[in-house]
Design an enzyme around this catalytic site. Structure first.
Site, PDB file in Angstrom:
ATOM      1  N   TRP A  29       7.584  10.365 -11.331  1.00  0.00           N
ATOM      2  CA  TRP A  29       6.847  10.951 -10.206  1.00  0.00           C
ATOM      3  C   TRP A  29       7.398  12.255  -9.657  1.00  0.00           C
ATOM      4  O   TRP A  29       6.911  12.729  -8.631  1.00  0.00           O
ATOM      5  CB  TRP A  29       6.666   9.920  -9.112  1.00  0.00           C
ATOM      6  CG  TRP A  29       7.910   9.337  -8.515  1.00  0.00           C
ATOM      7  CD1 TRP A  29       8.606   8.264  -8.976  1.00  0.00           C
ATOM      8  CD2 TRP A  29       8.582   9.772  -7.324  1.00  0.00           C
ATOM      9  NE1 TRP A  29       9.676   7.999  -8.154  1.00  0.00           N
ATOM     10  CE2 TRP A  29       9.687   8.906  -7.134  1.00  0.00           C
ATOM     11  CE3 TRP A  29       8.377  10.805  -6.401  1.00  0.00           C
ATOM     12  CZ2 TRP A  29      10.579   9.036  -6.061  1.00  0.00           C
ATOM     13  CZ3 TRP A  29       9.260  10.927  -5.340  1.00  0.00           C
ATOM     14  CH2 TRP A  29      10.345  10.058  -5.173  1.00  0.00           C
ATOM     15  N   ASN A  38      12.262   3.500 -10.405  1.00  0.00           N
ATOM     16  CA  ASN A  38      12.849   2.161 -10.395  1.00  0.00           C
ATOM     17  C   ASN A  38      12.103   1.202 -11.313  1.00  0.00           C
ATOM     18  O   ASN A  38      10.948   1.415 -11.658  1.00  0.00           O
ATOM     19  CB  ASN A  38      12.841   1.612  -8.969  1.00  0.00           C
ATOM     20  CG  ASN A  38      11.469   1.683  -8.342  1.00  0.00           C
ATOM     21  OD1 ASN A  38      11.150   2.658  -7.703  1.00  0.00           O
ATOM     22  ND2 ASN A  38      10.645   0.680  -8.563  1.00  0.00           N
ATOM     23  N   ASP A  41      15.627   0.015  -5.394  1.00  0.00           N
ATOM     24  CA  ASP A  41      14.656   1.103  -5.344  1.00  0.00           C
ATOM     25  C   ASP A  41      15.323   2.473  -5.433  1.00  0.00           C
ATOM     26  O   ASP A  41      14.980   3.380  -4.692  1.00  0.00           O
ATOM     27  CB  ASP A  41      13.828   0.999  -4.042  1.00  0.00           C
ATOM     28  CG  ASP A  41      12.543   1.809  -4.116  1.00  0.00           C
ATOM     29  OD1 ASP A  41      12.249   2.376  -5.180  1.00  0.00           O
ATOM     30  OD2 ASP A  41      11.843   1.884  -3.093  1.00  0.00           O
TER      31      ASP A  41
END
Lengths: 527, 276
Positions: free
Chosen positions: A226, A244, A287
């Site tokens: 991303w 993650n 995360d």
């Protein structure tokens, strides 16, 4: 065939669009890509604004987007800025801040952020909350084509700014809502067609599949792409960070390192084949995406010239790699944490099993950063990153002689909120300046060697995007996005503005020809 | 969250995230975390609760045998939370025919359900999608089971309170902490003991004329400070024009955070839970 013909017909007009050569140069009069250049260092060679005059920075203009906060880094090409929020793209005059066009397309899907557009010739490309890739005519903002990159119903969306490499668009995807598979695409600027796809997760039997417990966990194991990566034209390698694993927190259903999640990968730009990988967070359960910009620079390391890649990762570690081979040269923490039990032989942190989330709660301490841009300043040889736990700007040397943090600027604690995480990117310049925003909401210019403050202004909110700069008509502009307002800062002009007849400022004039007449009458009207 | 079901239920998974929010300390207030969650949850339009419950009942009777009780996969049938048919369905336009006709090629028989019953099953599946897609930080409600948190030893917690933790220097079970376990559910008590966010930083300011002000800090930046004085009036100064003294009522908690082991945290909570 039709699209190719159109493409060729349009070619002469590219002279007014983005010169592909600009992508290979340091950004000066053009900021042609998300990070300004392929290295991702966000260092500008411009020095009109410098440590001696930065105190006199003044506002050139402000653009109010009237939308959610601006997280995109504008491109600047031929005096026009292009920037986004989810579902929106603007073209704005880089000199005056006036809107040229505004493209809007509402969609379902996650609209947490949009980092910006890519440009190829006279075309712009951006991703949407419903994971479509859209091509616009840069002149008009009119849509040329649109393709679906991934299925929004599975929580896929696109927040990253695509990267143009040769005649390809490199496009990554986001999504954490369901257990999905990450990938990175190369697509055609012509029609959005898929040229290659690199899958973040291995297939059964492939290398890396041994880091997953079973086929099902591996097929839905995450590793989104991303953030915009970087590129080395000589090695023809793309460098990308992956997100993650899925499910995000529940590590017990996916024992193993979970390749290639939370990884830095080197991918052949022509074929999409993986060349090497390094995994900042094996078996992540907190995360800690490793999507932060992998910055490229060349320097001596332990007396030997190296092509280097550096990442300040979300897990609080700074990694220095040889970007030709992936060899780990340095792994060091840039803040306190309590979840790792040292490094494995590849230089990757070893997660402590007891620090995986537990029903009764686990005391987790960490230092981290996120998508906001770091910077590498070749003049100081320092790497800068905004980090949280403490708001900290930290550095590590390019040659590895000094692994410690040389300076750190702690943000004071506000009442009730403790240290709120920062979202400010960093820009360094040849003017011996570092631009960023602090936790308290001030835009700041710092001395990149000492961290000392040289300029600050509170512009009504936090710096939400990453600062960028460009030169236009002999002026250096500094852009800062604060919430939904884009501010352009310049130095005062050496010569005062040419005197403008006061009449032209009278707002109730109906026709300019009568300006003198109205000018004479104006005092009376004000009575 | 369906993958972890069987090990943890959905609410527990959320609570795990909360722990990381309150300990990061620091990183995000619970309110901000909730706001962030709002922007990230799925956008599954929901049907009325009674339709969902009727659908659940039908699903348990006719579908769960293969697809699992929560529609996340069972002995023979796939996880429907990962089904493109389910995710792209609009009011039964895709699911309906699969239920009515079955999928003989994949071994699924036709299922005898009326149109209304099919719509109820669709409502249930929508509900499950929203539930399984919600995975951002979320505060656990006060209903979060205290029993799950109470894995520590009361005696060790008490020893920590009076010994290594230094808690008794400021707190007493017979004064400020009297009945503390009645005032907060266990999950909130755990957050409070680690980082009580309702305490405010105070400042004493000596201005250039020698006048002294004291109050609660409104904001403190790298350049400026503002306080509300004890009479409620607002004042602000540039930091370089004053002498400043800060009083942080949370200083000890801050210092303690990195020193806490997981056992300390569980033990102290177990002890505080005895202060009913």
């Amino acid at each position: 065939m039709k699209s190719i013909v159109l493409f060729l017909c349009a070619a002469p007009i590219y002279a007014q669009g983005l010169d592909p050569g600009a992508l290979l140069k340091p950004p000066t009069d053009t900021w042609p890509s998300y990070n300004g250049d392929y290295s991702g260092r966000r260092y500008s060679t411009l020095s009109r604004i410098n440590e001696d005059n930065v105190r006199s920075l003044t506002l050139a203009w402000a653009f109010q987007a009237h939308q959610q906060e601006l997280k995109s880094t504008p491109l600047e090409v031929n005096g026009i800025l292009y920037f986004t929020v989810p579902n929106h793209v603007w073209a704005v005059d880089a000199r005056t801040g006036r809107q040229i066009w505004h493209f809007q397309r509402q969609s379902e899907g996650d609209d947490i952020g949009q980092r910006g557009v890519a440009m190829y010739g006279d075309r712009l490309f951006f991703g949407t909350p419903d994971a479509h890739l859209i091509c616009l005519d840069a002149r008009s903002g009119k849509k040329i084509w649109e393709v679906e990159v991934a299925d929004v119903k599975f929580g896929y969306y696109i927040s990253m700014a695509p990267l143009v490499v040769k005649d390809r668009l490199i496009v990554g995807i986001s999504g954490d809502q369901t257990d999905i598979a990450g990938f990175l695409d190369a697509r055609s600027p012509r029609d959005g067609g898929l040229l290659w796809r690199w899958d973040s997760l291995p297939k059964p039997g492939q290398f890396g599949s041994e880091t997953w417990p079973n086929r099902d966990a591996m097929a839905h194991g995450g590793g989104t792409t991303w953030m915009t990566g970087t590129y080395d034209p000589e090695l023809n390698l793309l460098y990308w960070g992956t997100g993650n694993p899925h499910p995000v927190l529940a590590g017990r259903v996916r024992p193993g390192a979970n390749l290639y999640t939370c990884s830095i990968v080197a991918i052949n730009a022509d074929t999409g084949k993986l060349i090497w990988y390094f995994q900042p967070s094996p078996h992540d359960t907190q995360d800690r995406d490793a999507t932060e910009t992998p910055i490229l620079f060349d320097a001596d390391f332990q007396g030997r010239p190296r092509k280097l890649l550096a990442q300040a990762s979300r897990n609080g570690y700074f990694f220095l790699l040889d970007r030709a081979t992936g060899e780990n040269l340095l792994s060091t923490r840039f803040g306190p944490e309590n979840w790792s039990a040292g490094l494995n032989k590849r230089g990757e942190p070893i997660p402590k099993p007891e620090k995986e989330p537990q029903p009764a709660g686990v005391l987790f301490e960490g230092t981290g950063t996120n998508w906001w841009a770091p910077s590498f300043d070749p003049d100081t040889g320092l790497f800068y990153v905004n980090a949280y736990h403490h708001f900290a700007v930290t550095y590590l040397t390019r040659n590895g002689e000094d692994e410690a943090i040389r300076w750190r600027r702690d943000s004071p604690v506000g009442p009730g909120e403790a240290f709120v995480s920062v979202g400010a990117g960093i820009l360094t310049t040849a003017g011996h300046l570092l631009f960023t925003g602090d936790n308290a909401g001030d835009l700041v210019a710092l001395d990149p060697a000492t961290g000392g403050s040289l300029w600050h202004v509170f512009a009504g909110g936090r710096l939400t995007g990453c600062p960028m700069t460009y030169e236009l008509n002999g002026q250096q502009y500094l852009l800062t996005a604060v919430d939904s307002v884009l501010y352009a800062w310049v130095l005062p002009r050496e010569a005062p503005f040419a005197a403008v007849p006061p009449s032209s400022h009278v707002s109730d004039l109906e026709t300019p020809e009568f300006s003198e007449f109205f000018q004479l009458r104006r005092p009376q009207k004000r009575r | 969250m369906y993958l972890i079901e069987g090990i943890l239920n959905h609410k527990q998974a959320c609570a795990l995230l909360f722990v990381s929010v309150c300990l990061w300390g620091s990183v995000m207030s619970a309110r901000q975390a909730t706001a962030a969650a709002k922007t990230r949850h799925g956008s599954w339009q929901q049907h009325p609760a009674d339709a969902v419950e009727r659908g659940r009942s039908q699903f348990l009777k006719k579908c769960a045998f293969c697809h699992g009780r929560e529609a996340n996969g069972g002995s023979a049938g796939p996880n429907l939370m990962r089904s493109a048919v389910v995710r792209h369905d609009e009011n039964g336009n895709l699911i309906g025919s699969v239920i009515r006709d079955g999928r003989p090629d994949k071994g699924m028989p036709a299922i005898q359900l009326t149109s209304d019953q099919i719509m109820d099953v669709v409502a249930f599946l929508r509900y499950r999608l929203a539930e399984s897609d919600l995975r951002s930080p979320k505060e656990p409600g006060p209903e979060y089971s205290g029993a799950k948190l109470l894995i520590g030893k009361v005696e060790d917690g008490k020893a920590f309170f009076y010994g290594a933790g230094g808690c008794s220097a400021c707190h007493s079970p017979t004064s400020d902490l009297k009945g503390i376990a009645r005032r907060y559910p266990a999950v909130e008590l755990q957050a409070h003991l680690l980082y009580p966010q309702d305490q405010h930083l105070r400042a004493t300011v000596l201005d250039s004329s020698g006048k002294q002000y004291a109050g609660v800090i409104r904001f403190l930046t790298n350049y400026d400070i503002a306080i509300d004085d004890d009479a409620g009036w607002y004042h602000s100064w540039p930091l370089d024009a004053i002498k400043l003294e800060l009083k942080d009522p949370l200083a000890v908690h801050r210092q303690l955070l990195p020193k806490f082991t997981d056992s300390d945290m569980h033990n102290i909570l177990a002890y505080l839970e005895t202060l009913k």
